[in-house]
Design a protein around this motif. Structure first.
Motif: not given
Length: 154
Positions: A10-15, A117-122, A127-130
């Motif tokens: 999910d986070s990678w899809r945003r980037l 962190e910078k690109c995903l913001g909130a 959990e995403v970091q881990e």
């Protein structure tokens, strides 16, 4: 875990739509944390005078795109990272051959998390970091096996 894989996807899809832009955030942070890595990046025997000069060089932007493709491949193969084993081992050998030290990978990992962190913001939760930390560790461990496979002095 499947939950962590979903967080990574999910986070990678945003980037993934702006790999160069996000890669620039990662490498800018890397050079801030460890300016001594700059001399490792030479193209046609040309030494960069500053991180800014390196970050704007077309050859370096090509390197950024390759790094982001490796991350993309790891995300695409979350269920079966072992299929990337040979590729990552060879990538480790290439990095060793140009003088990268194993210790530098922790700084790269820190820079990756900073970029996320910078690109995903909130959306960048603990959990995403881990989840990303675990994925990065798996990738580095595979690259390190390439390192270990080289005979001393090569």
């Amino acid at each position: 875990s499947s939950g962590q894989r979903a967080l990574i996807r999910d986070s990678w899809r945003r980037l993934r739509g702006s790999p160069e832009q996000h890669g620039l955030v990662l490498f800018t942070r890397l050079f801030d944390l460890d300016p001594d890595l700059l001399p490792l990046f030479q193209y046609n025997c040309k030494q960069f005078a500053s991180p800014q000069e390196c970050l704007s060089a077309p050859e370096f932007l090509d390197h950024i795109r390759k790094v982001m493709l490796v991350i993309d491949a790891a995300v695409s193969h979350l269920e079966n990272l072992s299929c990337l084993e040979e590729y990552l081992c060879n990538l480790g050998k290439k990095h060793q051959a140009v003088g990268v030290k194993i210790e530098s990978f922790s700084t790269v990992g820190e820079s990756l998390l900073y970029m996320l962190e910078k690109c995903l913001g909130a959306a960048f939760s603990p959990e995403v970091q881990e989840a990303w930390s675990k994925l990065y560790s798996a990738v580095v461990n595979a690259m390190q096996r390439g390192w270990d496979a080289l005979p001393e002095g090569e």
